[in-house]
Design a protein around this motif. Structure first.
Motif, PDB file in Angstrom:
ATOM      1  N   UNK A 100       0.864  -1.172   0.000  1.00 44.04           N
ATOM      2  CA  UNK A 100       0.000   0.000   0.000  1.00 44.04           C
ATOM      3  C   UNK A 100       0.903   1.225   0.000  1.00 44.04           C
ATOM      4  N   UNK A 101       0.655   2.154  -0.942  1.00 40.43           N
ATOM      5  CA  UNK A 101       1.457   3.368  -1.107  1.00 40.43           C
ATOM      6  C   UNK A 101       2.932   3.045  -1.319  1.00 40.43           C
ATOM      7  N   UNK A 130      -1.237  -4.609  -5.307  1.00 37.22           N
ATOM      8  CA  UNK A 130      -0.792  -3.278  -4.886  1.00 37.22           C
ATOM      9  C   UNK A 130      -1.995  -2.359  -4.753  1.00 37.22           C
ATOM     10  N   UNK A 131      -2.046  -1.623  -3.651  1.00 39.53           N
ATOM     11  CA  UNK A 131      -3.091  -0.622  -3.456  1.00 39.53           C
ATOM     12  C   UNK A 131      -2.440   0.751  -3.390  1.00 39.53           C
ATOM     13  N   UNK A 159      -4.401  -1.381  -7.886  1.00 42.17           N
ATOM     14  CA  UNK A 159      -5.606  -0.568  -7.783  1.00 42.17           C
ATOM     15  C   UNK A 159      -5.221   0.871  -7.456  1.00 42.17           C
ATOM     16  N   UNK A 160      -5.825   1.803  -8.197  1.00 39.76           N
ATOM     17  CA  UNK A 160      -5.711   3.226  -7.915  1.00 39.76           C
ATOM     18  C   UNK A 160      -4.275   3.750  -7.994  1.00 39.76           C
ATOM     19  N   UNK A 195      -3.503  -6.762 -14.261  1.00 43.09           N
ATOM     20  CA  UNK A 195      -4.673  -5.875 -14.344  1.00 43.09           C
ATOM     21  C   UNK A 195      -4.438  -4.619 -13.517  1.00 43.09           C
ATOM     22  N   UNK A 196      -5.057  -3.532 -14.004  1.00 44.30           N
ATOM     23  CA  UNK A 196      -5.023  -2.248 -13.315  1.00 44.30           C
ATOM     24  C   UNK A 196      -6.461  -1.769 -13.178  1.00 44.30           C
ATOM     25  N   UNK A 197      -6.826  -1.317 -11.997  1.00 43.61           N
ATOM     26  CA  UNK A 197      -8.174  -0.825 -11.751  1.00 43.61           C
ATOM     27  C   UNK A 197      -8.108   0.586 -11.214  1.00 43.61           C
ATOM     28  N   UNK A 198      -9.025   1.399 -11.691  1.00 48.60           N
ATOM     29  CA  UNK A 198      -9.115   2.806 -11.280  1.00 48.60           C
ATOM     30  C   UNK A 198      -7.795   3.512 -11.540  1.00 48.60           C
TER      31      UNK A 198
END
Length: 128
Positions: A9-10, A38-39, A70-71, A121-124
């Protein structure tokens, strides 16, 4: 080398490099990132060369498998010159603000080959 079953994350990303040219050929090869989540990464996938005027380098056989981000806050994927200014140098790196600041010299002395994305995959996230 295999980096497996990781979540972040980050972060700045699952990164390879920086590889500068060298008279004896700098090389990084056969790296796999597998089962990664990963977020909110700044970048998710980051493969980078480094500036230099002598010799050559190679980034080869890099695989991202079963990878989800994500994001992403900036580029979800960056393959190219390192995005930072090296300390004590005259400013020959790629601007971290590229493409807002149009300054990103590439390095023809570093070859990128056999980069694979399998079930990535990548989201947002940001779009530029």
């Amino acid at each position: 080398m295999v980096i497996r079953n990781s979540s972040t994350k980050f972060s700045v990303g699952m990164t390879i490099g920086s590889v500068p040219p060298h008279e004896n050929v700098n090389c990084i090869s056969n790296i796999t990132f597998e089962n990664i989540v990963m977020q909110d990464p700044f970048k998710a996938i980051y493969i980078k060369s480094n500036p230099g005027d002598v010799g050559t380098g190679l980034i080869d056989g890099i695989t991202y498998r079963n990878f989800r981000a994500e994001n992403s806050l900036w580029y979800p994927v960056w393959i190219g010159p390192q995005q930072q200014h090296q300390p004590d140098t005259p400013g020959n790196g790629c601007s971290f603000e590229y493409p807002i600041v149009n300054d990103c010299p590439t390095n023809p002395r570093i070859t990128f080959t056999n980069i694979a994305f399998k079930n990535v995959t990548f989201e947002k996230g940001a779009t530029l």
